[in-house]
Design an enzyme around this catalytic site. Sequence first.
Site, PDB file in Angstrom:
ATOM      1  N   HIS A 147       0.817  -1.228   0.000  1.00 46.48           N
ATOM      2  CA  HIS A 147       0.000   0.000   0.000  1.00 46.48           C
ATOM      3  C   HIS A 147       0.848   1.275   0.000  1.00 46.48           C
ATOM      4  CE1 HIS A 147      -3.556  -2.524   1.805  1.00 46.48           C
ATOM      5  NE2 HIS A 147      -3.233  -2.861   0.579  1.00 46.48           N
ATOM      6  N   CYS A 155       4.245  13.374  -7.508  1.00 42.12           N
ATOM      7  CA  CYS A 155       3.670  14.544  -8.181  1.00 42.12           C
ATOM      8  C   CYS A 155       2.526  14.103  -9.089  1.00 42.12           C
ATOM      9  CB  CYS A 155       4.746  15.260  -8.993  1.00 42.12           C
ATOM     10  SG  CYS A 155       4.074  16.690  -9.863  1.00 42.12           S
ATOM     11  N   SER A 217      -6.807  -7.327   9.719  1.00 43.39           N
ATOM     12  CA  SER A 217      -8.199  -7.761   9.816  1.00 43.39           C
ATOM     13  C   SER A 217      -8.564  -8.636   8.628  1.00 43.39           C
ATOM     14  CB  SER A 217      -9.128  -6.543   9.886  1.00 43.39           C
ATOM     15  OG  SER A 217      -8.971  -5.765   8.723  1.00 43.39           O
TER      16      SER A 217
HETATM   17  P1  OAD Z   1      -6.963  -3.124  10.250  1.00 43.86           P
HETATM   18  O1  OAD Z   1      -7.018  -1.903  11.081  1.00 43.86           O
HETATM   19  O2  OAD Z   1      -8.094  -3.411   9.343  1.00 43.86           O
HETATM   20  O3  OAD Z   1      -6.807  -4.378  11.202  1.00 43.86           O
HETATM   21  C1  OAD Z   1      -5.890  -4.373  12.265  1.00 43.86           C
HETATM   22  C2  OAD Z   1      -5.939  -5.737  12.889  1.00 43.86           C
HETATM   23  O4  OAD Z   1      -4.926  -5.793  13.873  1.00 43.86           O
HETATM   24  C3  OAD Z   1      -7.261  -6.065  13.577  1.00 43.86           C
HETATM   25  O5  OAD Z   1      -7.691  -7.346  13.153  1.00 43.86           O
HETATM   26  C4  OAD Z   1      -6.895  -6.063  15.066  1.00 43.86           C
HETATM   27  O6  OAD Z   1      -7.622  -7.042  15.796  1.00 43.86           O
HETATM   28  C5  OAD Z   1      -5.430  -6.418  15.029  1.00 43.86           C
HETATM   29  N1  OAD Z   1      -4.623  -5.909  16.144  1.00 43.86           N
HETATM   30  C6  OAD Z   1      -4.742  -4.734  16.825  1.00 43.86           C
HETATM   31  N2  OAD Z   1      -3.782  -4.592  17.728  1.00 43.86           N
HETATM   32  C7  OAD Z   1      -3.013  -5.715  17.661  1.00 43.86           C
HETATM   33  C8  OAD Z   1      -1.859  -6.183  18.346  1.00 43.86           C
HETATM   34  N3  OAD Z   1      -1.281  -5.469  19.302  1.00 43.86           N
HETATM   35  N4  OAD Z   1      -1.338  -7.395  17.995  1.00 43.86           N
HETATM   36  C9  OAD Z   1      -1.934  -8.130  17.017  1.00 43.86           C
HETATM   37  N5  OAD Z   1      -3.025  -7.745  16.342  1.00 43.86           N
HETATM   38  C10 OAD Z   1      -3.561  -6.552  16.645  1.00 43.86           C
HETATM   39  O7  OAD Z   1      -5.564  -3.070   9.478  1.00 43.86           O
HETATM   40  P2  OAD Z   1      -5.158  -3.761   8.114  1.00 43.86           P
HETATM   41  O8  OAD Z   1      -5.689  -5.135   8.038  1.00 43.86           O
HETATM   42  O9  OAD Z   1      -3.707  -3.552   7.968  1.00 43.86           O
HETATM   43  O10 OAD Z   1      -5.520   0.872   3.692  1.00 43.86           O
HETATM   44  O11 OAD Z   1      -5.923  -2.863   7.067  1.00 43.86           O
HETATM   45  C11 OAD Z   1      -5.688  -3.041   5.708  1.00 43.86           C
HETATM   46  C12 OAD Z   1      -5.829  -1.733   4.976  1.00 43.86           C
HETATM   47  O12 OAD Z   1      -7.085  -1.149   5.285  1.00 43.86           O
HETATM   48  C13 OAD Z   1      -4.808  -0.684   5.387  1.00 43.86           C
HETATM   49  O13 OAD Z   1      -3.607  -0.817   4.702  1.00 43.86           O
HETATM   50  C14 OAD Z   1      -5.509   0.596   5.086  1.00 43.86           C
HETATM   51  C15 OAD Z   1      -6.886   0.250   5.604  1.00 43.86           C
HETATM   52  O14 OAD Z   1      -7.963   0.929   5.107  1.00 43.86           O
HETATM   53  C16 OAD Z   1      -5.646   2.170   3.281  1.00 43.86           C
HETATM   54  O15 OAD Z   1      -5.669   3.120   4.023  1.00 43.86           O
HETATM   55  C17 OAD Z   1      -5.740   2.359   1.829  1.00 43.86           C
END
Ligand code: OAD
Length: 267
Positions: A147, A155, A217
């Site tokens: 990402h 730019c 997630s």
């Molecule tokens: P999410 O915020 O969707 O998910 C975070 C995950 O981490 C959740 O399932 C939580 O339960 C888990 N979590 C939180 N704290 C934790 C810890 N200390 N140890 C282990 N797990 C933990 O994040 P992503 O899956 O990365 O894109 O989201 C994917 C994409 O959606 C991101 O890159 C972003 C977002 O919208 C854009 O902004 C374009």
Amino acid sequence: MRNSVETSLDTARTGPEGTPCATSGRKIKMMSLEQAREWLRDATAVAVLTGAGISAESGVPTFRGAGGLWKDYKPEDLATPEAFARDPRLVWEWYNWRRETIKQAKPNAGHAALVRLEIQKPHFTLITQNVDGLHDMAGSGRILKLHGDIWRMRCTSCGSNWPDRRAPLPKLPPHCGCGGLARPGVVWFGEPLPEGMMQEAEHATLAAQVLLVVGTSAQVYPAAGLIPLAKQAGARVIQVNLEPTPYSGIVDCALEGPAGEILPQLI
Ligand code: OAD
């Protein structure tokens, strides 16, 4: 946010329904951890997929789950090309705030454990959805940043691409030397991933004996699709998360707890 291009960022699809792997109860949890540790120890080819959860213990907010950014903000207002075309200043204000938050963060024990794993394994690929740069700061080598990177700018006129670690930025919205409007070097919903990167991630996943999935997630595609891909290819999939995900039912081991505590025990 569905997009017809298979490799563009999308949350519209859902993963398979499934019940979490049996990790509740301390004894079962210890057995699962022991088993996962053995799989990881015996593997020579390992791929790791990380998400926002790995940086949560460093103080970087996640997007979903408790305290997630998408509870207070709408992705369609802040993380799409249409939002940027409508109001570049608003989008930049949000990214400027995130840059300020991330700037204060340091890698945690989870990031550090992945650096050790990389050193141990002859074939290792780190695939991340994170844009925060904490894997780089921890010392990870080659990182597939699906990402993009919040510390880079691009730019919108001449297409040039450069690093910029200033936070806060002195003037919003920032501009390129050519006079064109700059945008954050990240991938927004509906946009394609950096060229060739998903193919590299898939290649590494298909070659891996173990896929370690940490702090995601598993709701955003195409990244989440690496989990069923690894399963189809016969890899063991180990998930580390505070809570179940849509793929908890198909992974080989779902370890529930903070990545900063579980990864150092696993590696
Ligand atoms: P999410 O915020 O969707 O998910 C975070 C995950 O981490 C959740 O399932 C939580 O339960 C888990 N979590 C939180 N704290 C934790 C810890 N200390 N140890 C282990 N797990 C933990 O994040 P992503 O899956 O990365 O894109 O989201 C994917 C994409 O959606 C991101 O890159 C972003 C977002 O919208 C854009 O902004 C374009």
